[in-house]
Design a protein around this motif. Sequence first.
Motif, PDB file in Angstrom:
ATOM      1  N   LEU A 118      20.180   1.155  22.923  1.00  0.00           N
ATOM      2  CA  LEU A 118      19.599   2.004  23.958  1.00  0.00           C
ATOM      3  C   LEU A 118      18.209   2.441  23.513  1.00  0.00           C
ATOM      4  N   ASP A 119      17.222   2.297  24.412  1.00  0.00           N
ATOM      5  CA  ASP A 119      15.855   2.746  24.138  1.00  0.00           C
ATOM      6  C   ASP A 119      15.392   3.680  25.247  1.00  0.00           C
ATOM      7  N   TYR A 120      14.849   4.818  24.856  1.00  0.00           N
ATOM      8  CA  TYR A 120      14.293   5.794  25.797  1.00  0.00           C
ATOM      9  C   TYR A 120      12.849   6.074  25.405  1.00  0.00           C
ATOM     10  N   ARG A 121      11.943   6.057  26.393  1.00  0.00           N
ATOM     11  CA  ARG A 121      10.525   6.302  26.136  1.00  0.00           C
ATOM     12  C   ARG A 121       9.981   7.305  27.153  1.00  0.00           C
ATOM     13  N   ASN A 122       9.295   8.309  26.653  1.00  0.00           N
ATOM     14  CA  ASN A 122       8.605   9.276  27.503  1.00  0.00           C
ATOM     15  C   ASN A 122       7.131   9.233  27.132  1.00  0.00           C
ATOM     16  N   ALA A 123       6.290   8.693  28.024  1.00  0.00           N
ATOM     17  CA  ALA A 123       4.871   8.498  27.709  1.00  0.00           C
ATOM     18  C   ALA A 123       4.084   9.800  27.696  1.00  0.00           C
ATOM     19  N   ASP A 124       4.564  10.851  28.364  1.00  0.00           N
ATOM     20  CA  ASP A 124       3.866  12.137  28.432  1.00  0.00           C
ATOM     21  C   ASP A 124       2.418  11.954  28.873  1.00  0.00           C
ATOM     22  N   VAL A 125       2.224  11.266  29.981  1.00  0.00           N
ATOM     23  CA  VAL A 125       0.875  11.027  30.475  1.00  0.00           C
ATOM     24  C   VAL A 125       0.889  11.104  31.998  1.00  0.00           C
ATOM     25  N   PRO A 170       3.752  11.697  23.378  1.00  0.00           N
ATOM     26  CA  PRO A 170       4.890  10.854  23.762  1.00  0.00           C
ATOM     27  C   PRO A 170       6.056  11.018  22.779  1.00  0.00           C
ATOM     28  N   SER A 171       7.224  10.602  23.234  1.00  0.00           N
ATOM     29  CA  SER A 171       8.402  10.639  22.368  1.00  0.00           C
ATOM     30  C   SER A 171       9.273   9.433  22.662  1.00  0.00           C
ATOM     31  N   SER A 172      10.092   9.076  21.711  1.00  0.00           N
ATOM     32  CA  SER A 172      11.000   7.943  21.890  1.00  0.00           C
ATOM     33  C   SER A 172      12.317   8.241  21.184  1.00  0.00           C
ATOM     34  N   PHE A 173      13.376   7.678  21.745  1.00  0.00           N
ATOM     35  CA  PHE A 173      14.710   7.815  21.159  1.00  0.00           C
ATOM     36  C   PHE A 173      15.409   6.468  21.275  1.00  0.00           C
ATOM     37  N   GLU A 217      -7.102   9.957  16.995  1.00  0.00           N
ATOM     38  CA  GLU A 217      -6.083  10.295  15.998  1.00  0.00           C
ATOM     39  C   GLU A 217      -4.709  10.046  16.585  1.00  0.00           C
ATOM     40  N   ALA A 218      -3.852   9.469  15.784  1.00  0.00           N
ATOM     41  CA  ALA A 218      -2.469   9.218  16.180  1.00  0.00           C
ATOM     42  C   ALA A 218      -1.551   9.603  15.025  1.00  0.00           C
ATOM     43  N   ALA A 219      -0.479  10.299  15.354  1.00  0.00           N
ATOM     44  CA  ALA A 219       0.470  10.726  14.333  1.00  0.00           C
ATOM     45  C   ALA A 219       1.870  10.699  14.925  1.00  0.00           C
ATOM     46  N   TYR A 220       2.855  10.550  14.067  1.00  0.00           N
ATOM     47  CA  TYR A 220       4.234  10.683  14.530  1.00  0.00           C
ATOM     48  C   TYR A 220       5.115  11.199  13.400  1.00  0.00           C
ATOM     49  N   ASN A 221       6.182  11.881  13.798  1.00  0.00           N
ATOM     50  CA  ASN A 221       7.258  12.284  12.905  1.00  0.00           C
ATOM     51  C   ASN A 221       8.512  11.536  13.345  1.00  0.00           C
ATOM     52  N   ALA A 222       9.221  10.961  12.411  1.00  0.00           N
ATOM     53  CA  ALA A 222      10.392  10.149  12.740  1.00  0.00           C
ATOM     54  C   ALA A 222      11.591  10.585  11.910  1.00  0.00           C
ATOM     55  N   VAL A 223      12.741  10.652  12.578  1.00  0.00           N
ATOM     56  CA  VAL A 223      14.010  10.969  11.916  1.00  0.00           C
ATOM     57  C   VAL A 223      15.003   9.870  12.280  1.00  0.00           C
ATOM     58  N   LYS A 224      15.690   9.344  11.281  1.00  0.00           N
ATOM     59  CA  LYS A 224      16.631   8.238  11.507  1.00  0.00           C
ATOM     60  C   LYS A 224      17.932   8.537  10.779  1.00  0.00           C
ATOM     61  N   PHE A 225      19.047   8.152  11.418  1.00  0.00           N
ATOM     62  CA  PHE A 225      20.370   8.351  10.813  1.00  0.00           C
ATOM     63  C   PHE A 225      21.226   7.124  11.111  1.00  0.00           C
ATOM     64  N   ASN A 226      21.899   6.586  10.081  1.00  0.00           N
ATOM     65  CA  ASN A 226      22.724   5.380  10.228  1.00  0.00           C
ATOM     66  C   ASN A 226      24.071   5.570   9.534  1.00  0.00           C
ATOM     67  N   VAL A 227      25.066   4.868  10.066  1.00  0.00           N
ATOM     68  CA  VAL A 227      26.402   4.862   9.472  1.00  0.00           C
ATOM     69  C   VAL A 227      26.864   3.416   9.349  1.00  0.00           C
ATOM     70  N   LYS A 284      28.268  -0.907  12.387  1.00  0.00           N
ATOM     71  CA  LYS A 284      27.004  -0.235  12.095  1.00  0.00           C
ATOM     72  C   LYS A 284      26.578   0.532  13.343  1.00  0.00           C
ATOM     73  N   THR A 285      26.114   1.739  13.150  1.00  0.00           N
ATOM     74  CA  THR A 285      25.590   2.528  14.259  1.00  0.00           C
ATOM     75  C   THR A 285      24.508   3.461  13.736  1.00  0.00           C
ATOM     76  N   GLY A 286      23.600   3.837  14.623  1.00  0.00           N
ATOM     77  CA  GLY A 286      22.516   4.701  14.185  1.00  0.00           C
ATOM     78  C   GLY A 286      21.681   5.195  15.340  1.00  0.00           C
ATOM     79  N   VAL A 287      20.862   6.209  15.058  1.00  0.00           N
ATOM     80  CA  VAL A 287      19.943   6.777  16.044  1.00  0.00           C
ATOM     81  C   VAL A 287      18.601   7.021  15.366  1.00  0.00           C
ATOM     82  N   GLU A 288      17.532   7.028  16.164  1.00  0.00           N
ATOM     83  CA  GLU A 288      16.189   7.344  15.658  1.00  0.00           C
ATOM     84  C   GLU A 288      15.422   8.100  16.731  1.00  0.00           C
ATOM     85  N   PHE A 289      14.697   9.130  16.306  1.00  0.00           N
ATOM     86  CA  PHE A 289      13.854   9.908  17.214  1.00  0.00           C
ATOM     87  C   PHE A 289      12.443   9.969  16.639  1.00  0.00           C
ATOM     88  N   ARG A 290      11.451   9.744  17.523  1.00  0.00           N
ATOM     89  CA  ARG A 290      10.050   9.833  17.125  1.00  0.00           C
ATOM     90  C   ARG A 290       9.285  10.725  18.103  1.00  0.00           C
TER      91      ARG A 290
END
Length: 292
Positions: free
Chosen positions: A239-246, A215-218, A163-173, A184-190
Amino acid sequence: MTAHDPTYLPHNGSASYTGTGKFSAQPSQRLKLNGNFAYNKAYGEKYEHRDNNGISYDFNLDGLLSFETKSYLAGVTGQYSVSERLVFSSSINRFLTNSRKAPGTLFDLYWKQWPGYSEDSTGRYNGTIHEDNYANDIDYSDAAQLIGFRFDDNFKPVFEWREAAYNAVKFNVLGQINKTNQIKTGVEFRKYALDWDSKKFYNLNPYGEKYTANPSSFSAYVQDKMEYSEFIINLGMRLDYRNADVAYNVNPNGPSPVYKRADSKTRMSPRLGISFPISVKSKMHFNYGIYY
């Protein structure tokens, strides 16, 4: 919508159901909302005349594997126009998918609930699933069993769940600063949730894998679109940030495992694009970027 896929092979059909929906609303002149939803379910059976070890369940088809997969996606997007030069947008999404494979006769049971499963005081398997269904339960007076066929209530002792699931929030201007510059600028978190559980009882030492991870990503970006009479420039940075949590075993050949958490990763990605006309009917485009 439904779809069926019958075949000429026994124990090899499948069916699927798919549904989608969306809505749009405009609570005010400046605010627009859009929503979407998608769902899919598929199930069926898999025929296998003989596996890699020469075992066949042709005389006990219900002992072969069945499968079921489910997935859905739901999201809401909003856009708010502060003015003709400034627009905010945001979205929230939820996605989930899972799948299961197991013998058809035991499909709704976890592998620890299968007949013949038991374990000792240390939690080590000492049951008879492998003997009863796969390895050694052979009547040597029966030629069919000697060449790999299984009968009666035997089943293919394989289980798989993921099973794989994610919640994502995105904001752009989006802002038109002046006649030349559009920013243009924006951020996203998963945030992810991963669950895996598999087991194969082919001998007294069943093998498999079981783990969960979150895991999480920003990510964030900024881009300036500069429009001039002779050319257009798109200049940006991401900018990309990844945390594998493993955790992984850094001593795989040692007497005991030694686990270490995986390091997070951060990457900066420059972007540059230029376009300009070289004649009345043609343009030249140049692009440079680093992508991950």
